[in-house]
Design a protein around this motif. Structure first.
Motif, PDB file in Angstrom:
ATOM      1  N   ILE A 211       0.837  -1.199   0.000  1.00  0.00           N
ATOM      2  CA  ILE A 211       0.000   0.000   0.000  1.00  0.00           C
ATOM      3  C   ILE A 211       0.875   1.254   0.000  1.00  0.00           C
ATOM      4  O   ILE A 211       0.658   2.189  -0.776  1.00  0.00           O
ATOM      5  N   GLY A 212       1.870   1.272   0.883  1.00  0.00           N
ATOM      6  CA  GLY A 212       2.736   2.438   1.001  1.00  0.00           C
ATOM      7  C   GLY A 212       3.502   2.746  -0.268  1.00  0.00           C
ATOM      8  O   GLY A 212       3.759   3.911  -0.588  1.00  0.00           O
ATOM      9  N   LEU A 213       3.883   1.711  -1.013  1.00  0.00           N
ATOM     10  CA  LEU A 213       4.645   1.885  -2.247  1.00  0.00           C
ATOM     11  C   LEU A 213       3.754   1.996  -3.477  1.00  0.00           C
ATOM     12  O   LEU A 213       4.258   2.143  -4.597  1.00  0.00           O
ATOM     13  N   ASN A 214       2.443   1.905  -3.279  1.00  0.00           N
ATOM     14  CA  ASN A 214       1.463   1.943  -4.375  1.00  0.00           C
ATOM     15  C   ASN A 214       1.743   0.851  -5.408  1.00  0.00           C
ATOM     16  O   ASN A 214       1.691   1.077  -6.619  1.00  0.00           O
ATOM     17  N   ILE A 215       2.012  -0.352  -4.910  1.00  0.00           N
ATOM     18  CA  ILE A 215       2.224  -1.507  -5.790  1.00  0.00           C
ATOM     19  C   ILE A 215       0.899  -2.240  -5.973  1.00  0.00           C
ATOM     20  O   ILE A 215       0.241  -2.611  -4.989  1.00  0.00           O
ATOM     21  N   ALA A 216       0.484  -2.436  -7.199  1.00  0.00           N
ATOM     22  CA  ALA A 216      -0.741  -3.180  -7.474  1.00  0.00           C
ATOM     23  C   ALA A 216      -0.588  -4.610  -6.972  1.00  0.00           C
ATOM     24  O   ALA A 216       0.384  -5.286  -7.329  1.00  0.00           O
ATOM     25  N   PRO A 217      -1.521  -5.108  -6.145  1.00  0.00           N
ATOM     26  CA  PRO A 217      -1.354  -6.427  -5.533  1.00  0.00           C
ATOM     27  C   PRO A 217      -1.420  -7.596  -6.501  1.00  0.00           C
ATOM     28  O   PRO A 217      -0.959  -8.686  -6.185  1.00  0.00           O
ATOM     29  N   GLY A 218      -1.984  -7.393  -7.697  1.00  0.00           N
ATOM     30  CA  GLY A 218      -2.133  -8.503  -8.638  1.00  0.00           C
ATOM     31  C   GLY A 218      -1.030  -8.612  -9.671  1.00  0.00           C
ATOM     32  O   GLY A 218      -1.145  -9.403 -10.619  1.00  0.00           O
ATOM     33  N   LEU A 219       0.046  -7.854  -9.490  1.00  0.00           N
ATOM     34  CA  LEU A 219       1.096  -7.835 -10.510  1.00  0.00           C
ATOM     35  C   LEU A 219       1.852  -9.150 -10.649  1.00  0.00           C
ATOM     36  O   LEU A 219       2.369  -9.459 -11.723  1.00  0.00           O
ATOM     37  N   LYS A 220       1.958  -9.919  -9.563  1.00  0.00           N
ATOM     38  CA  LYS A 220       2.802 -11.118  -9.587  1.00  0.00           C
ATOM     39  C   LYS A 220       2.010 -12.406  -9.807  1.00  0.00           C
ATOM     40  O   LYS A 220       2.477 -13.482  -9.453  1.00  0.00           O
ATOM     41  N   ARG A 221       0.822 -12.292 -10.373  1.00  0.00           N
ATOM     42  CA  ARG A 221       0.027 -13.498 -10.615  1.00  0.00           C
ATOM     43  C   ARG A 221      -0.609 -13.434 -11.997  1.00  0.00           C
ATOM     44  O   ARG A 221      -0.552 -12.413 -12.684  1.00  0.00           O
ATOM     45  N   SER A 222      -1.208 -14.538 -12.402  1.00  0.00           N
ATOM     46  CA  SER A 222      -1.886 -14.601 -13.695  1.00  0.00           C
ATOM     47  C   SER A 222      -3.385 -14.781 -13.485  1.00  0.00           C
ATOM     48  O   SER A 222      -3.845 -15.087 -12.373  1.00  0.00           O
ATOM     49  N   PHE A 223      -4.145 -14.616 -14.563  1.00  0.00           N
ATOM     50  CA  PHE A 223      -5.600 -14.712 -14.525  1.00  0.00           C
ATOM     51  C   PHE A 223      -6.066 -15.507 -15.742  1.00  0.00           C
ATOM     52  O   PHE A 223      -5.539 -15.318 -16.848  1.00  0.00           O
ATOM     53  N   PRO A 224      -7.058 -16.387 -15.575  1.00  0.00           N
ATOM     54  CA  PRO A 224      -7.518 -17.168 -16.734  1.00  0.00           C
ATOM     55  C   PRO A 224      -8.076 -16.286 -17.842  1.00  0.00           C
ATOM     56  O   PRO A 224      -7.982 -16.637 -19.027  1.00  0.00           O
ATOM     57  N   SER A 225      -8.620 -15.119 -17.483  1.00  0.00           N
ATOM     58  CA  SER A 225      -9.214 -14.254 -18.506  1.00  0.00           C
ATOM     59  C   SER A 225      -8.175 -13.610 -19.416  1.00  0.00           C
ATOM     60  O   SER A 225      -8.529 -13.015 -20.440  1.00  0.00           O
ATOM     61  N   GLU A 226      -6.899 -13.718 -19.063  1.00  0.00           N
ATOM     62  CA  GLU A 226      -5.856 -13.219 -19.968  1.00  0.00           C
ATOM     63  C   GLU A 226      -5.903 -13.944 -21.309  1.00  0.00           C
ATOM     64  O   GLU A 226      -5.417 -13.422 -22.321  1.00  0.00           O
ATOM     65  N   GLU A 227      -6.473 -15.172 -21.316  1.00  0.00           N
ATOM     66  CA  GLU A 227      -6.553 -15.971 -22.539  1.00  0.00           C
ATOM     67  C   GLU A 227      -7.867 -15.755 -23.282  1.00  0.00           C
ATOM     68  O   GLU A 227      -8.066 -16.332 -24.357  1.00  0.00           O
ATOM     69  N   TRP A 228      -8.756 -14.920 -22.775  1.00  0.00           N
ATOM     70  CA  TRP A 228     -10.057 -14.731 -23.411  1.00  0.00           C
ATOM     71  C   TRP A 228      -9.919 -13.843 -24.643  1.00  0.00           C
ATOM     72  O   TRP A 228      -9.141 -12.880 -24.660  1.00  0.00           O
ATOM     73  N   ASN A 229     -10.733 -14.134 -25.647  1.00  0.00           N
ATOM     74  CA  ASN A 229     -10.647 -13.357 -26.881  1.00  0.00           C
ATOM     75  C   ASN A 229     -11.487 -12.088 -26.855  1.00  0.00           C
ATOM     76  O   ASN A 229     -11.573 -11.382 -27.867  1.00  0.00           O
ATOM     77  N   ILE A 230     -12.146 -11.761 -25.739  1.00  0.00           N
ATOM     78  CA  ILE A 230     -12.894 -10.497 -25.665  1.00  0.00           C
ATOM     79  C   ILE A 230     -11.946  -9.307 -25.478  1.00  0.00           C
ATOM     80  O   ILE A 230     -12.340  -8.159 -25.669  1.00  0.00           O
ATOM     81  N   PHE A 231     -10.692  -9.579 -25.088  1.00  0.00           N
ATOM     82  CA  PHE A 231      -9.728  -8.506 -24.864  1.00  0.00           C
ATOM     83  C   PHE A 231      -8.917  -8.254 -26.132  1.00  0.00           C
ATOM     84  O   PHE A 231      -8.406  -9.192 -26.755  1.00  0.00           O
ATOM     85  N   GLU A 232      -8.808  -6.989 -26.509  1.00  0.00           N
ATOM     86  CA  GLU A 232      -8.002  -6.670 -27.687  1.00  0.00           C
ATOM     87  C   GLU A 232      -6.544  -7.017 -27.429  1.00  0.00           C
ATOM     88  O   GLU A 232      -6.070  -6.967 -26.286  1.00  0.00           O
ATOM     89  N   GLU A 233      -5.847  -7.362 -28.457  1.00  0.00           N
ATOM     90  CA  GLU A 233      -4.459  -7.803 -28.332  1.00  0.00           C
ATOM     91  C   GLU A 233      -3.589  -6.725 -27.669  1.00  0.00           C
ATOM     92  O   GLU A 233      -3.642  -5.556 -28.048  1.00  0.00           O
ATOM     93  N   GLY A 234      -2.840  -7.128 -26.681  1.00  0.00           N
ATOM     94  CA  GLY A 234      -1.928  -6.209 -26.002  1.00  0.00           C
ATOM     95  C   GLY A 234      -2.531  -5.424 -24.860  1.00  0.00           C
ATOM     96  O   GLY A 234      -1.815  -4.708 -24.153  1.00  0.00           O
ATOM     97  N   LEU A 235      -3.859  -5.544 -24.634  1.00  0.00           N
ATOM     98  CA  LEU A 235      -4.513  -4.732 -23.587  1.00  0.00           C
ATOM     99  C   LEU A 235      -4.033  -5.124 -22.197  1.00  0.00           C
ATOM    100  O   LEU A 235      -3.753  -4.254 -21.360  1.00  0.00           O
ATOM    101  N   TRP A 236      -3.923  -6.417 -21.941  1.00  0.00           N
ATOM    102  CA  TRP A 236      -3.439  -6.868 -20.635  1.00  0.00           C
ATOM    103  C   TRP A 236      -2.019  -6.355 -20.385  1.00  0.00           C
ATOM    104  O   TRP A 236      -1.716  -5.860 -19.291  1.00  0.00           O
ATOM    105  N   ASP A 237      -1.149  -6.456 -21.368  1.00  0.00           N
ATOM    106  CA  ASP A 237       0.234  -6.005 -21.194  1.00  0.00           C
ATOM    107  C   ASP A 237       0.295  -4.499 -20.947  1.00  0.00           C
ATOM    108  O   ASP A 237       1.071  -4.032 -20.105  1.00  0.00           O
TER     109      ASP A 237
END
Length: 390
Positions: A211-237
């Protein structure tokens, strides 16, 4: 981009904190028991998965209707445009729950929802054979309460409390999102000392550092929706890179934790390193009774052993009495203690300034809050206020 009805699920008692997180991010939010509803695009799905500290999951609310018969459930589920999200090869397991409803058999409800979606997709994709389900994962849930059906698609996968840094745990560890909620319920600011004298594997101090460093807590993990085709290419990155750039490593933090067990202190140090905050948090082996400080206006947050974690009632009384003796002289410090012990205040020797009911898993607990004296206002602030009055 398409707009979706979304819901951030959260543990009972902290959904309002999740709602506040979303409001600060600019969303209009409706908070209910264990849920915070909001609307957003594909970009918002990514952003909330990466940034929410207290939520469990981010789900797409795909359908909501009343059903009292299995035919109603089948037909209304089939009528939904599943092809807008699910490709032909989607893997879509269906989980379920039901309470106070005519359709009380959860396995039957799951099977009917599954069949309805299969029929819809088979007709849309002109499939005469079984759908392969060999592609990306789309976890679906059918939840029925008082005959109201809500169909959701889980974008997070495993719970958001799994940040990816805690490979080892001490005994009865506190979930990361609950630890973050405890920190966010305090009066702590990153320019003040923060300490956990019963830190175990270090989750509370690590979450404070994130919190103090303003680090997003989900940066070091993956999500199954990263493989979904509803997201335009490169949006997750792109959004993940923006989150990485938002971290502020120039902040000076004074965060520490201690525990009597040297083994869990070693785990805490390892976890802090994996979280990327090792140089901002100090862990050391120390008995609670030996904790002293000359610093002022700090915040103590701790999750001491209680309930199932300490079966000996005499041990509990000794620990909490000791805690009172150590903490009470620290008049400028605010102290926050999570415990299920109803007689905590009696053992501690002082009534709390405030109590808040929270659930640690299924266990009812109270967050006992003892507020310290406020730091004096700096001279510039006093002079500015005086000039306004003139």
């Amino acid at each position: 981009m398409r707009t979706y009805q979304l819901v951030a699920t959260a543990a009972s008692g902290i959904e309002a904190i999740t709602g506040n997180e979303l409001k600060k991010m600019g969303y209009n939010v409706q908070v209910e028991n264990g849920k915070a509803y909001f609307t957003g695009t594909e970009a918002d799905i990514i952003t909330t998965n990466l940034w929410l500290r207290t939520a469990d999951r981010i789900k797409i609310v795909f359908g909501k209707f009343e059903a009292k018969t299995f035919d109603d459930l089948f037909e209304q589920t089939k009528a939904l445009p599943w092809e807008q999200i699910l490709p032909m090869d989607a893997e879509f397991p269906v989980s379920g729950k039901s309470q106070k409803s005519t359709l009380y058999s959860v396995p039957d409800c799951q099977a009917i929802v599954k069949k309805a979606i299969v029929n819809r997709l088979s007709e849309y994709y002109h499939r005469r054979t079984r759908l392969p389900e060999s592609g990306a994962l789309y976890p679906i849930e059918v939840a029925i309460n008082k005959d109201e059906v809500i169909l959701t698609i889980d974008t997070s996968g495993f719970s958001l409390f799994k940040r990816g840094y805690r490979s080892e745990k001490g005994g009865a560890p506190l979930k990361e999102n609950m630890a973050a909620a405890l920190v966010m319920l305090t009066n702590w600011f990153p320019d003040r000392p923060f300490y956990d004298p019963t830190c175990g594997s270090g989750t509370i101090p690590i979450e404070a550092a994130l919190i103090g460093l303003n680090i997003a807590p989900g940066l070091k993990r993956s999500f199954p929706s990263e493989e979904w085709n509803i997201f335009e290419e490169g949006l997750w990155d792109r959004i993940r890179n923006e989150a990485k750039a938002a971290a502020n490593f120039d902040v000076k933090l004074d965060i520490g934790g201690s525990d009597i067990d040297p083994h869990v202190i070693a785990i805490a140090k390892s976890n802090a390193k994996k979280a990327g905050v090792a140089e901002y948090v100090t862990f050391k082996q120390l008995a609670l009774a030996d904790f002293t400080t000359t610093k002022e206006y700090g915040t103590i947050v701790c999750n001491p052993p209680y309930g199932e974690r300490l079966s000996d009632q005499e041990e509990i009384e000794i620990l909490y009495k000791e805690m009172g003796q150590v903490f009470r002289p620290l008049k400028t410090w605010s102290k926050y203690i999570l415990t299920s012990e109803l007689l905590f205040e009696e053992f501690y020797g002082e009534r709390a300034t405030k109590k808040r009911k929270l659930y640690n898993g299924r266990l009812r607990t109270d967050f006992f809050q003892y507020w310290g004296t406020r730091p004096p206002r700096i001279k510039k602030e006093i002079d500015a206020n005086e000039s306004k009055e003139k």
